[in-house]
Write an enzyme that holds these catalytic residues in place. Structure first.
Site, short mmCIF file in Angstrom:
data_model
loop_
_atom_site.label_atom_id
_atom_site.label_comp_id
_atom_site.label_asym_id
_atom_site.label_seq_id
_atom_site.Cartn_x
_atom_site.Cartn_y
_atom_site.Cartn_z
N ASN A 89 -1.97 -4.31 13.77
CA ASN A 89 -0.71 -3.73 14.23
C ASN A 89 -0.26 -4.37 15.53
OD1 ASN A 89 -0.98 -2.13 12.03
ND2 ASN A 89 -1.65 -0.31 13.15
N HIS A 106 -2.89 -9.80 15.12
CA HIS A 106 -1.54 -10.27 14.78
C HIS A 106 -0.59 -10.23 15.98
CE1 HIS A 106 -2.22 -9.52 10.16
NE2 HIS A 106 -2.86 -10.57 10.62
N CYS A 114 5.67 -18.53 25.08
CA CYS A 114 6.48 -19.75 25.13
C CYS A 114 5.88 -20.75 24.15
CB CYS A 114 6.48 -20.34 26.54
SG CYS A 114 7.31 -21.95 26.60
N THR A 173 -4.77 0.06 5.62
CA THR A 173 -4.36 -1.32 5.37
C THR A 173 -4.45 -1.60 3.87
OG1 THR A 173 -4.75 -3.65 5.90
CG2 THR A 173 -6.67 -2.18 6.04
N ASN A 198 -7.90 5.49 3.51
CA ASN A 198 -6.54 5.08 3.15
C ASN A 198 -5.89 6.15 2.29
OD1 ASN A 198 -4.95 2.66 3.73
ND2 ASN A 198 -4.72 2.48 1.52
N LEU A 199 -4.57 6.14 2.34
CA LEU A 199 -3.82 7.11 1.55
C LEU A 199 -4.06 6.91 0.06
CD1 LEU A 199 -1.78 9.35 2.14
CD2 LEU A 199 0.04 7.64 2.04
N ALA A 216 -4.13 9.32 7.39
CA ALA A 216 -5.04 8.93 8.48
C ALA A 216 -5.24 10.06 9.48
CB ALA A 216 -4.48 7.69 9.17
P1 OAD Z 1 0.76 -2.49 4.47
O1 OAD Z 1 2.12 -1.93 4.58
O2 OAD Z 1 0.55 -3.66 3.59
O3 OAD Z 1 -0.26 -1.35 3.97
C1 OAD Z 1 -0.28 -0.08 4.55
C2 OAD Z 1 -1.37 0.73 3.88
O4 OAD Z 1 -1.46 1.97 4.55
C3 OAD Z 1 -1.14 1.03 2.39
O5 OAD Z 1 -2.34 0.80 1.66
C4 OAD Z 1 -0.75 2.52 2.38
O6 OAD Z 1 -1.21 3.18 1.22
C5 OAD Z 1 -1.50 3.02 3.59
N1 OAD Z 1 -0.89 4.21 4.22
C6 OAD Z 1 0.43 4.54 4.33
N2 OAD Z 1 0.58 5.67 5.02
C7 OAD Z 1 -0.67 6.08 5.37
C8 OAD Z 1 -1.18 7.21 6.10
N3 OAD Z 1 -0.37 8.14 6.61
N4 OAD Z 1 -2.53 7.30 6.26
C9 OAD Z 1 -3.36 6.37 5.74
N5 OAD Z 1 -2.93 5.29 5.04
C10 OAD Z 1 -1.61 5.15 4.87
O7 OAD Z 1 0.26 -2.78 5.98
P2 OAD Z 1 -0.95 -3.70 6.48
O8 OAD Z 1 -2.07 -3.69 5.51
O9 OAD Z 1 -1.21 -3.33 7.88
O10 OAD Z 1 1.39 -9.05 9.14
O11 OAD Z 1 -0.26 -5.13 6.46
C11 OAD Z 1 -1.00 -6.23 6.90
C12 OAD Z 1 -0.10 -7.27 7.51
O12 OAD Z 1 0.96 -7.56 6.59
C13 OAD Z 1 0.64 -6.82 8.75
O13 OAD Z 1 -0.13 -6.94 9.92
C14 OAD Z 1 1.83 -7.74 8.77
C15 OAD Z 1 2.21 -7.64 7.32
O14 OAD Z 1 2.92 -8.68 6.79
C16 OAD Z 1 2.26 -9.95 9.65
O15 OAD Z 1 3.44 -9.67 9.85
C17 OAD Z 1 1.66 -11.28 9.93
#
Ligand code: OAD
Length: 230
Positions: A89, A106, A114, A173, A198-199, A216
């Site tokens: 995050n 990230h 810069c 995630t 995870n959800l 969470a």
């Molecule tokens: P995602 O949006 O891909 O996944 C979020 C996860 O959190 C999903 O599996 C949901 O089911 C879960 N979720 C949603 N609400 C929740 C809650 N209240 N409690 C628990 N879980 C919940 O996000 P990331 O896996 O963080 O990178 O994405 C990884 C990377 O992809 C990010 O850092 C970003 C993105 O593109 C870059 O921009 C380089």
């Protein structure tokens, strides 16, 4: 004393009002990754990219940590062994809750970079393509976030921590973005007990020995209590 490593993703900040990426109505349903999260997109249209991150910076600045961030901060302060958070995050909610041992793999919305000289500094609320670097004076400033095709930060801390972990937890995630998506499998092979909080089922769920399903703000505090009792 056990070493605990926790990988966090957008799901941990969802209940603080920050959108995730891949859920329905997530950020990637509203914006094209190649436009706002790649070096090529930035080269094509720096104004659009700065606007996207300006909006996210404003949202993150207004957000407050939730019970999950707070529980992880409590784990760090009360657990006798080491606790490391590796977060994907770009918000500052772990630090706002009191966590200190945090790797932002990230990058961070509140930092600027810069791309001419590599200097980093606290980002202003609003960044614009015309901004100049306070160090070298070039018009080459960008948000200090890692885009697709770039190398994540902190690998020199992350790799040894995964190898050394007794417990590895992933919170909120989806398991779609590497290298973070492989950390569960990696830590498990190196001997850690792995737990996914995870959800819903994620792309990486099968790599984890244990699963806790739910928001969470509910599952993380319960898990932390168990860790502190163990
Ligand atoms: P995602 O949006 O891909 O996944 C979020 C996860 O959190 C999903 O599996 C949901 O089911 C879960 N979720 C949603 N609400 C929740 C809650 N209240 N409690 C628990 N879980 C919940 O996000 P990331 O896996 O963080 O990178 O994405 C990884 C990377 O992809 C990010 O850092 C970003 C993105 O593109 C870059 O921009 C380089």
């Amino acid at each position: 004393m056990s070493k605990i490593v926790i990988l966090t993703g957008a799901g941990i900040s969802a209940e603080s009002g920050l959108g995730t990426f891949r859920d329905q109505d997530g950020l990637w349903a509203q914006h094209r990754i190649e436009d706002v999260a790649t070096p090529e997109g930035f080269a094509r249209n720096p104004g659009l990219v700065q606007e996207f991150y300006n909006a996210r910076r404003a949202q993150a600045a207004a957000a407050r940590p939730n019970a999950a961030h707070e529980a992880l901060a409590r784990l760090e302060s009360d657990h006798a062994g080491e606790v490391l958070i590796i977060t994907q995050n770009v918000d500052g909610l772990h630090e706002a809750a009191g966590s200190r041992n945090v790797v932002h793999m990230h990058g961070q919305l509140d930092r600027a970079l810069c791309h001419a000289c590599g200097h980093r500094w606290p980002a202003p609320k609003v960044m614009q393509p015309e901004d100049t670097c306070p160090e070298c004076g070039q018009m080459a400033t960008r948000p200090d976030v890692v885009w697709f095709g770039e190398i994540p930060y902190g690998m020199e801390r992350i790799d040894p921590a995964l190898a050394d972990a007794d417990i590895f937890a992933a919170v909120g995630t989806s398991g779609n973005v590497y290298p973070a998506a492989a950390y569960g499998q990696h830590a498990r092979r190196m001997g850690a007990h792995t737990v996914e909080l995870n959800l819903e089922v994620s792309t990486a769920s099968r790599d984890f020995a244990e699963h806790r399903r739910g928001p969470a703000s509910e599952v993380v505090p319960l898990w932390v209590e168990e860790m502190l009792m163990a």
